[in-house]
Design a protein around this motif. Structure first.
Motif, PDB file in Angstrom:
ATOM      1  N   GLU A   1       0.830  -1.206   0.000  1.00  0.00           N
ATOM      2  CA  GLU A   1       0.000   0.000   0.000  1.00  0.00           C
ATOM      3  C   GLU A   1       0.868   1.261   0.000  1.00  0.00           C
ATOM      4  N   ALA A   2       1.977   1.230   0.739  1.00  0.00           N
ATOM      5  CA  ALA A   2       2.906   2.365   0.727  1.00  0.00           C
ATOM      6  C   ALA A   2       3.411   2.593  -0.696  1.00  0.00           C
ATOM      7  N   ARG A   3       3.748   1.503  -1.365  1.00  0.00           N
ATOM      8  CA  ARG A   3       4.245   1.601  -2.747  1.00  0.00           C
ATOM      9  C   ARG A   3       3.153   2.161  -3.660  1.00  0.00           C
ATOM     10  N   LYS A   4       1.925   1.680  -3.469  1.00  0.00           N
ATOM     11  CA  LYS A   4       0.811   2.118  -4.315  1.00  0.00           C
ATOM     12  C   LYS A   4       0.585   3.635  -4.229  1.00  0.00           C
ATOM     13  N   ILE A   5       0.659   4.186  -3.028  1.00  0.00           N
ATOM     14  CA  ILE A   5       0.414   5.629  -2.911  1.00  0.00           C
ATOM     15  C   ILE A   5       1.707   6.438  -3.022  1.00  0.00           C
ATOM     16  N   GLY A   6       2.842   5.739  -3.123  1.00  0.00           N
ATOM     17  CA  GLY A   6       4.091   6.442  -3.407  1.00  0.00           C
ATOM     18  C   GLY A   6       4.774   7.047  -2.198  1.00  0.00           C
ATOM     19  N   VAL A   7       4.641   6.383  -1.045  1.00  0.00           N
ATOM     20  CA  VAL A   7       5.384   6.851   0.131  1.00  0.00           C
ATOM     21  C   VAL A   7       6.343   5.748   0.578  1.00  0.00           C
ATOM     22  N   GLU A   8       7.383   6.151   1.281  1.00  0.00           N
ATOM     23  CA  GLU A   8       8.364   5.171   1.746  1.00  0.00           C
ATOM     24  C   GLU A   8       7.742   4.317   2.866  1.00  0.00           C
ATOM     25  N   ALA A   9       8.137   3.044   2.904  1.00  0.00           N
ATOM     26  CA  ALA A   9       7.620   2.129   3.933  1.00  0.00           C
ATOM     27  C   ALA A   9       8.567   2.133   5.130  1.00  0.00           C
ATOM     28  N   PHE A  10       8.188   2.837   6.182  1.00  0.00           N
ATOM     29  CA  PHE A  10       8.978   2.839   7.418  1.00  0.00           C
ATOM     30  C   PHE A  10       8.383   1.798   8.369  1.00  0.00           C
ATOM     31  N   VAL A  11       9.179   0.800   8.720  1.00  0.00           N
ATOM     32  CA  VAL A  11       8.686  -0.240   9.636  1.00  0.00           C
ATOM     33  C   VAL A  11       8.918   0.234  11.064  1.00  0.00           C
ATOM     34  N   ARG A  12       7.850   0.535  11.774  1.00  0.00           N
ATOM     35  CA  ARG A  12       7.946   1.169  13.088  1.00  0.00           C
ATOM     36  C   ARG A  12       6.961   0.567  14.086  1.00  0.00           C
ATOM     37  N   LEU A  13       7.356   0.602  15.354  1.00  0.00           N
ATOM     38  CA  LEU A  13       6.400   0.293  16.405  1.00  0.00           C
ATOM     39  C   LEU A  13       5.413   1.445  16.519  1.00  0.00           C
ATOM     40  N   SER A  14       4.211   1.124  16.939  1.00  0.00           N
ATOM     41  CA  SER A  14       3.176   2.127  17.148  1.00  0.00           C
ATOM     42  C   SER A  14       3.707   3.260  18.024  1.00  0.00           C
ATOM     43  N   GLY A  15       3.453   4.493  17.617  1.00  0.00           N
ATOM     44  CA  GLY A  15       3.855   5.654  18.403  1.00  0.00           C
ATOM     45  C   GLY A  15       5.231   6.198  18.054  1.00  0.00           C
ATOM     46  N   ASN A  16       6.028   5.403  17.359  1.00  0.00           N
ATOM     47  CA  ASN A  16       7.383   5.813  16.985  1.00  0.00           C
ATOM     48  C   ASN A  16       7.343   6.404  15.568  1.00  0.00           C
ATOM     49  N   LEU A  17       6.902   7.646  15.482  1.00  0.00           N
ATOM     50  CA  LEU A  17       6.534   8.222  14.187  1.00  0.00           C
ATOM     51  C   LEU A  17       7.548   9.222  13.638  1.00  0.00           C
ATOM     52  N   LYS A  18       8.522   9.597  14.430  1.00  0.00           N
ATOM     53  CA  LYS A  18       9.477  10.651  14.048  1.00  0.00           C
ATOM     54  C   LYS A  18      10.169  10.308  12.723  1.00  0.00           C
ATOM     55  N   GLY A  19      10.034  11.185  11.737  1.00  0.00           N
ATOM     56  CA  GLY A  19      10.712  10.967  10.454  1.00  0.00           C
ATOM     57  C   GLY A  19      10.049   9.929   9.564  1.00  0.00           C
ATOM     58  N   SER A  20       8.858   9.462   9.949  1.00  0.00           N
ATOM     59  CA  SER A  20       8.149   8.492   9.099  1.00  0.00           C
ATOM     60  C   SER A  20       7.489   9.225   7.922  1.00  0.00           C
ATOM     61  N   ALA A  21       6.728   8.501   7.118  1.00  0.00           N
ATOM     62  CA  ALA A  21       6.181   9.076   5.880  1.00  0.00           C
ATOM     63  C   ALA A  21       5.009  10.033   6.144  1.00  0.00           C
ATOM     64  N   GLY A  22       4.847  10.992   5.279  1.00  0.00           N
ATOM     65  CA  GLY A  22       3.686  11.875   5.311  1.00  0.00           C
ATOM     66  C   GLY A  22       2.561  11.304   4.464  1.00  0.00           C
ATOM     67  N   ALA A  23       1.398  11.936   4.533  1.00  0.00           N
ATOM     68  CA  ALA A  23       0.242  11.524   3.722  1.00  0.00           C
ATOM     69  C   ALA A  23      -0.826  12.597   3.861  1.00  0.00           C
ATOM     70  N   THR A  24      -1.777  12.579   2.949  1.00  0.00           N
ATOM     71  CA  THR A  24      -2.910  13.500   3.061  1.00  0.00           C
ATOM     72  C   THR A  24      -4.168  12.698   3.371  1.00  0.00           C
ATOM     73  N   LEU A  25      -4.904  13.119   4.397  1.00  0.00           N
ATOM     74  CA  LEU A  25      -6.146  12.449   4.799  1.00  0.00           C
ATOM     75  C   LEU A  25      -7.326  13.279   4.321  1.00  0.00           C
TER      76      LEU A  25
END
Lengths: 192, 192
Positions: free
Chosen positions: B80-104
């Motif tokens: 799904e990350a590939r489909k919308i064109g964002v990098e896939a950051f494998v992270r534990l819940s809550g560890n979001l610093k520097g992860s991918a952006g998106a528009t909701l």
């Protein structure tokens, strides 16, 4: 024993067609055309695609991989099998007996398959030299270890030995590759 | 040491929203409504969904999981990350610093996230008793072994110990579950 490394080859969904089915889907006398030559020299991704349907949905524009084969074979992921509503049978290529059915649709007609729709079983192509060094033969199983963030060990990877194989090559589907966070061309380790 | 078995809980893509973002997407004062209570007693799948977009595409109707959180967090698969064109950051819940952006996008507005879009890192919830018996603490890693047709061993599964955990529970995403041919509620084995 020295470690053996293997190149990972990731398969996206695709379909192999019999001559009869090429004609039913694309018209009498039709020949598939090559868009891109694949790693194994004889195979090519065709320009042509077909739609693959089950009771719950359709996968549109599934790429045909040529050349033609004796038997039509659809290779999809577990998620795609669920999406179209067919059972996910994990099978080696060619082992289609009792697998899922599907309906194929092309520009000139459609084909109803009673079986032939599978999820590819992970496997490793061995050179004769590597097989001999590890004392393995076609049909034996090895494990394939992937390192990194999503490190995992794939067990039950069936091996296929062929004198034409130039290097060790592990075939996984997209979901297996994503679960291990590896991509086409990455390296993994063989564990006997 | 005796074998420990763990129940597998498979997460589909979903999103957690902050109070501020609930209001921006659904309107001032809006409260999420529960469609289904989830395994962990406080959490629920909401009736509400949002669209999640990246530079290459959109995932429509992504289910919101309530209640609201301090930080908005989108959990999707590598595909799904590939489909919308964002990098896939494998992270534990809550560890979001520097992860991918998106528009909701919701019915009343949209939100541009600079970070918060992750692929969930596999983890195992431990009871205090099980952790004590295996001499493990929060942050340690174990392996999780799955048997069967697509047998594999997931390594680097981070453990979380909490006195409220009633049983051992391993959280995987859909691609990890499909790669192992297991489904929600199936059992696997913990290996230290």
């Amino acid at each position: 024993m020295e470690k053996k490394f293997v190149t990972v080859n990731v398969s996206n969904r695709h379909i192999h067609l019999s001559r009869e089915h090429v004609e039913m889907l694309f018209g009498a006398g039709y020949k598939l055309t090559s868009k891109k030559v694949l790693m194994q020299p004889i195979q090519f991704a065709a320009n042509e695609t077909v739609d693959v349907s089950g009771p719950k949905g359709t996968l549109e524009n599934v790429r045909i991989v040529g050349p033609e084969r004796i038997q039509t074979q659809v290779e999809i992921t577990v998620a795609e099998a669920r999406k179209i509503g067919v059972e996910a049978f994990v099978r080696l290529s060619g082992n289609l007996k009792g697998s899922a059915g599907a309906t194929l649709k092309g520009p000139k007609g459609s084909v109803k398959l009673n079986e032939g729709c599978i999820v590819a079983k992970r496997h490793v192509h061995f050179t004769e030299k590597d097989a001999s060094e590890m004392n393995l033969k076609t049909g034996d199983a090895v494990s394939v270890k992937v390192s990194g963030e999503r490190a995992l060990v794939f067990e039950n990877a069936v091996i296929r030995v062929d004198k034409n194989n130039a290097e060790l090559e592990c075939h996984l589907d997209i979901e297996e590759a994503n679960a291990a966070l590896i991509k086409n061309g990455d390296r993994a380790e063989i564990i006997k």
